[in-house]
Design a protein around this motif. Structure first.
Motif, PDB file in Angstrom:
ATOM      1  N   GLU A 227       0.806  -1.215   0.000  1.00 42.09           N
ATOM      2  CA  GLU A 227       0.000   0.000   0.000  1.00 42.09           C
ATOM      3  C   GLU A 227       0.845   1.274   0.000  1.00 42.09           C
ATOM      4  O   GLU A 227       0.376   2.332  -0.421  1.00 42.09           O
ATOM      5  CB  GLU A 227      -0.913  -0.001   1.232  1.00 42.09           C
ATOM      6  CG  GLU A 227      -1.839  -1.211   1.300  1.00 42.09           C
ATOM      7  CD  GLU A 227      -2.568  -1.304   2.625  1.00 42.09           C
ATOM      8  OE1 GLU A 227      -2.294  -0.460   3.516  1.00 42.09           O
ATOM      9  OE2 GLU A 227      -3.416  -2.210   2.761  1.00 42.09           O
ATOM     10  N   ARG A 228       2.092   1.173   0.468  1.00 40.32           N
ATOM     11  CA  ARG A 228       2.915   2.365   0.670  1.00 40.32           C
ATOM     12  C   ARG A 228       3.596   2.837  -0.613  1.00 40.32           C
ATOM     13  O   ARG A 228       4.010   2.029  -1.429  1.00 40.32           O
ATOM     14  CB  ARG A 228       3.985   2.053   1.730  1.00 40.32           C
ATOM     15  CG  ARG A 228       4.828   3.225   2.160  1.00 40.32           C
ATOM     16  CD  ARG A 228       5.800   2.803   3.248  1.00 40.32           C
ATOM     17  NE  ARG A 228       6.806   1.864   2.767  1.00 40.32           N
ATOM     18  CZ  ARG A 228       7.936   2.229   2.167  1.00 40.32           C
ATOM     19  NH1 ARG A 228       8.190   3.509   1.942  1.00 40.32           N
ATOM     20  NH2 ARG A 228       8.812   1.317   1.774  1.00 40.32           N
ATOM     21  N   GLY A 254       2.329  -0.856  -5.315  1.00 39.78           N
ATOM     22  CA  GLY A 254       2.939  -2.053  -4.750  1.00 39.78           C
ATOM     23  C   GLY A 254       2.538  -3.346  -5.421  1.00 39.78           C
ATOM     24  O   GLY A 254       3.370  -4.224  -5.646  1.00 39.78           O
ATOM     25  N   GLU A 255       1.248  -3.469  -5.781  1.00 41.26           N
ATOM     26  CA  GLU A 255       0.803  -4.734  -6.379  1.00 41.26           C
ATOM     27  C   GLU A 255       1.419  -4.981  -7.749  1.00 41.26           C
ATOM     28  O   GLU A 255       1.426  -6.111  -8.239  1.00 41.26           O
ATOM     29  CB  GLU A 255      -0.729  -4.771  -6.492  1.00 41.26           C
ATOM     30  CG  GLU A 255      -1.327  -3.609  -7.252  1.00 41.26           C
ATOM     31  CD  GLU A 255      -1.834  -2.520  -6.324  1.00 41.26           C
ATOM     32  OE1 GLU A 255      -2.787  -1.828  -6.698  1.00 41.26           O
ATOM     33  OE2 GLU A 255      -1.270  -2.370  -5.225  1.00 41.26           O
ATOM     34  N   ALA A 256       1.966  -3.925  -8.358  1.00 43.11           N
ATOM     35  CA  ALA A 256       2.582  -4.082  -9.678  1.00 43.11           C
ATOM     36  C   ALA A 256       4.023  -4.566  -9.588  1.00 43.11           C
ATOM     37  O   ALA A 256       4.557  -5.117 -10.554  1.00 43.11           O
ATOM     38  CB  ALA A 256       2.523  -2.765 -10.443  1.00 43.11           C
ATOM     39  N   LEU A 258       5.383  -6.029  -6.341  1.00 43.09           N
ATOM     40  CA  LEU A 258       5.570  -7.017  -5.281  1.00 43.09           C
ATOM     41  C   LEU A 258       4.714  -8.256  -5.550  1.00 43.09           C
ATOM     42  O   LEU A 258       3.521  -8.145  -5.806  1.00 43.09           O
ATOM     43  CB  LEU A 258       5.194  -6.419  -3.922  1.00 43.09           C
ATOM     44  CG  LEU A 258       6.142  -5.330  -3.397  1.00 43.09           C
ATOM     45  CD1 LEU A 258       5.521  -4.634  -2.195  1.00 43.09           C
ATOM     46  CD2 LEU A 258       7.486  -5.913  -3.030  1.00 43.09           C
ATOM     47  N   ASP A 259       5.341  -9.402  -5.518  1.00 42.33           N
ATOM     48  CA  ASP A 259       4.669 -10.669  -5.799  1.00 42.33           C
ATOM     49  C   ASP A 259       3.824 -11.068  -4.595  1.00 42.33           C
ATOM     50  O   ASP A 259       4.339 -11.448  -3.543  1.00 42.33           O
ATOM     51  CB  ASP A 259       5.726 -11.745  -6.086  1.00 42.33           C
ATOM     52  CG  ASP A 259       5.113 -13.062  -6.535  1.00 42.33           C
ATOM     53  OD1 ASP A 259       3.882 -13.224  -6.392  1.00 42.33           O
ATOM     54  OD2 ASP A 259       5.865 -13.906  -7.034  1.00 42.33           O
ATOM     55  N   ARG A 260       2.490 -11.016  -4.728  1.00 43.42           N
ATOM     56  CA  ARG A 260       1.597 -11.285  -3.612  1.00 43.42           C
ATOM     57  C   ARG A 260       1.659 -12.747  -3.173  1.00 43.42           C
ATOM     58  O   ARG A 260       1.506 -13.051  -1.994  1.00 43.42           O
ATOM     59  CB  ARG A 260       0.161 -10.899  -3.980  1.00 43.42           C
ATOM     60  CG  ARG A 260       0.027  -9.427  -4.299  1.00 43.42           C
ATOM     61  CD  ARG A 260      -1.394  -9.037  -4.660  1.00 43.42           C
ATOM     62  NE  ARG A 260      -2.276  -9.128  -3.500  1.00 43.42           N
ATOM     63  CZ  ARG A 260      -3.519  -8.649  -3.507  1.00 43.42           C
ATOM     64  NH1 ARG A 260      -4.009  -8.078  -4.590  1.00 43.42           N
ATOM     65  NH2 ARG A 260      -4.274  -8.759  -2.434  1.00 43.42           N
ATOM     66  N   SER A 261       1.880 -13.662  -4.106  1.00 41.80           N
ATOM     67  CA  SER A 261       1.974 -15.071  -3.732  1.00 41.80           C
ATOM     68  C   SER A 261       3.193 -15.303  -2.852  1.00 41.80           C
ATOM     69  O   SER A 261       3.170 -16.101  -1.913  1.00 41.80           O
ATOM     70  CB  SER A 261       2.061 -15.960  -4.979  1.00 41.80           C
ATOM     71  OG  SER A 261       3.246 -15.696  -5.715  1.00 41.80           O
ATOM     72  N   TYR A 262       4.261 -14.564  -3.151  1.00 38.92           N
ATOM     73  CA  TYR A 262       5.470 -14.691  -2.338  1.00 38.92           C
ATOM     74  C   TYR A 262       5.228 -14.093  -0.959  1.00 38.92           C
ATOM     75  O   TYR A 262       5.738 -14.579   0.041  1.00 38.92           O
ATOM     76  CB  TYR A 262       6.645 -13.994  -3.024  1.00 38.92           C
ATOM     77  CG  TYR A 262       7.974 -14.277  -2.371  1.00 38.92           C
ATOM     78  CD1 TYR A 262       8.698 -15.417  -2.705  1.00 38.92           C
ATOM     79  CD2 TYR A 262       8.499 -13.421  -1.409  1.00 38.92           C
ATOM     80  CE1 TYR A 262       9.914 -15.697  -2.105  1.00 38.92           C
ATOM     81  CE2 TYR A 262       9.707 -13.694  -0.790  1.00 38.92           C
ATOM     82  CZ  TYR A 262      10.408 -14.831  -1.144  1.00 38.92           C
ATOM     83  OH  TYR A 262      11.605 -15.108  -0.532  1.00 38.92           O
ATOM     84  N   VAL A 263       4.420 -13.024  -0.902  1.00 37.85           N
ATOM     85  CA  VAL A 263       4.084 -12.404   0.373  1.00 37.85           C
ATOM     86  C   VAL A 263       3.363 -13.408   1.263  1.00 37.85           C
ATOM     87  O   VAL A 263       3.647 -13.547   2.448  1.00 37.85           O
ATOM     88  CB  VAL A 263       3.208 -11.153   0.153  1.00 37.85           C
ATOM     89  CG1 VAL A 263       2.656 -10.640   1.479  1.00 37.85           C
ATOM     90  CG2 VAL A 263       4.002 -10.049  -0.526  1.00 37.85           C
ATOM     91  N   GLU A 264       2.389 -14.144   0.670  1.00 39.34           N
ATOM     92  CA  GLU A 264       1.626 -15.126   1.440  1.00 39.34           C
ATOM     93  C   GLU A 264       2.528 -16.265   1.921  1.00 39.34           C
ATOM     94  O   GLU A 264       2.426 -16.722   3.058  1.00 39.34           O
ATOM     95  CB  GLU A 264       0.490 -15.672   0.576  1.00 39.34           C
ATOM     96  CG  GLU A 264      -0.566 -14.621   0.245  1.00 39.34           C
ATOM     97  CD  GLU A 264      -1.535 -15.081  -0.823  1.00 39.34           C
ATOM     98  OE1 GLU A 264      -1.407 -16.239  -1.266  1.00 39.34           O
ATOM     99  OE2 GLU A 264      -2.404 -14.290  -1.202  1.00 39.34           O
ATOM    100  N   LYS A 265       3.436 -16.704   1.042  1.00 37.04           N
ATOM    101  CA  LYS A 265       4.366 -17.764   1.410  1.00 37.04           C
ATOM    102  C   LYS A 265       5.296 -17.297   2.527  1.00 37.04           C
ATOM    103  O   LYS A 265       5.548 -18.021   3.496  1.00 37.04           O
ATOM    104  CB  LYS A 265       5.196 -18.168   0.184  1.00 37.04           C
ATOM    105  CG  LYS A 265       6.228 -19.257   0.464  1.00 37.04           C
ATOM    106  CD  LYS A 265       7.019 -19.567  -0.793  1.00 37.04           C
ATOM    107  CE  LYS A 265       8.113 -20.596  -0.521  1.00 37.04           C
ATOM    108  NZ  LYS A 265       8.938 -20.850  -1.726  1.00 37.04           N
TER     109      LYS A 265
END
Length: 329
Positions: A227-228, A254-256, A258-265
């Motif tokens: 978000e930042r 950020g979503e463009a 940062l890999d969100r799947s990696y964040v969850e992992k």
């Protein structure tokens, strides 16, 4: 009037972290280019960097050379303090053997050392720049030793940089930190911090300013990083006081990047790590897993002399430095 620009935690590196979707080196180059352009556009008298210039102390010379050329674009001097990633073993005494020390030696950046403040004077206004680099005891000893500078230059105002875990709310047990509310009595007129990547913006109380705009680099896996947006601080100083303003850089959301799947992992891995840490604490009865602090605890239990403890910390630093070098060879 004296004007300046503050930014922090660039974490310069030559590779892209696993959780990034873009080319991190190219992205951070663009951000630093923007910072230098802003500084020149506003004709600031100096720039301040809050630490963690580099992501590791022994970065390759070719990568450092590329970024040094970007820093050279600034028409004003750049003052900096060392962060925990800038030195070996989190020991500021090793900075002369690091790439940040090299930039200092060549005059590309000027390091501010403890008890060696810099005075900037213009139009009758004297501003003292002081700094506390990251060290073993930061946020674990009396905060007056790190957050309360001494006016050694008969300055009108004091600006103090600290690379520390200064936060608004208490962190989990075992994570060294200092609460903003505990240091409002600081002798500084402005305290700039880094290290805590999410930042907390500009805080003010009774004329004292405490500020962390957040890291220029978004490299960790916390949801707040998605978000930042990267931000810097433009400051002005005159006889009437000090004024700070946030300026947001041009960057992708950020979503463009940062890999969100990696964040969850990573979040799952962090939970497992926390569980492991708790098990070790219960077995070993240590308050922390930071090696420097463990050495202190053992020294305290054994009534070890201070010079012996310091020698243990020194040797630990040398070992970590050797490990860092082995990883790159």
């Amino acid at each position: 009037m004296i004007s300046f620009l503050y930014f922090t935690d660039t974490h310069i590196r030559g590779t892209t972290p696993k959780n990034r979707l873009d080319s991190f080196p190219d992205t951070i180059k663009d951000k630093i280019d923007q910072v230098m352009a802003l500084a020149n556009e506003h004709q600031v008298d100096f720039l301040l960097h809050g630490g963690d210039v580099f992501d590791r102390p022994d970065l390759s010379p070719s990568t450092v050379g590329q970024f040094a050329q970007l820093f050279r674009k600034a028409k004003a001097p750049i003052y900096a303090i060392a962060g925990n990633h800038d030195t070996f073993g989190h020991n500021p005494l090793t900075v002369t053997r690091t790439m940040l020390g090299l930039l200092d030696a060549f005059g590309i950046m000027t390091l501010i050392h403890p008890d060696q403040p810099v005075l900037v004077e213009k139009e009758g206004v004297r501003v003292q720049l002081s700094g506390q680099p990251y060290h073993y005891d930061l946020d674990q000893r009396d905060p007056k030793l790190d957050y309360y500078p001494v006016n050694e230059t008969d300055a009108t105002y004091m600006i103090h940089l600290v690379h520390s875990m200064l936060v608004e709310r208490a962190l989990p047990e075992g994570v060294p930190h200092t609460l903003i509310d505990h240091i409002w009595g600081t002798t500084a007129d402005v305290i700039f911090t880094g290290h805590f990547h999410s930042g907390f913006g500009i805080k003010e109380k009774d004329g004292t300013l405490i500020c962390n705009p957040g890291a220029l680099a978004r490299i960790n896996n916390h949801w707040t990083e998605i978000e930042r947006m990267p931000t810097v601080i433009l400051g002005e100083v005159d006889e009437s006081g000090i004024r700070l303003k946030e300026i947001q850089l041009k960057a992708q959301k950020g979503e463009a990047v940062l890999d969100r799947s990696y964040v969850e992992k990573a979040s799952h891995q962090e939970e497992k790590l926390h569980a492991f840490v708790q098990q070790v604490k219960e077995k070993a009865n240590f308050e922390t897993l930071q090696m420097g602090e463990i050495i202190r605890e053992i020294a305290a239990m054994s009534n070890v002399e201070e010079k012996v403890r310091e020698e243990a910390l020194r040797r630990m630093t040398l070992i970590e430095e050797r490990w860092e070098r082995d990883e790159t060879e």
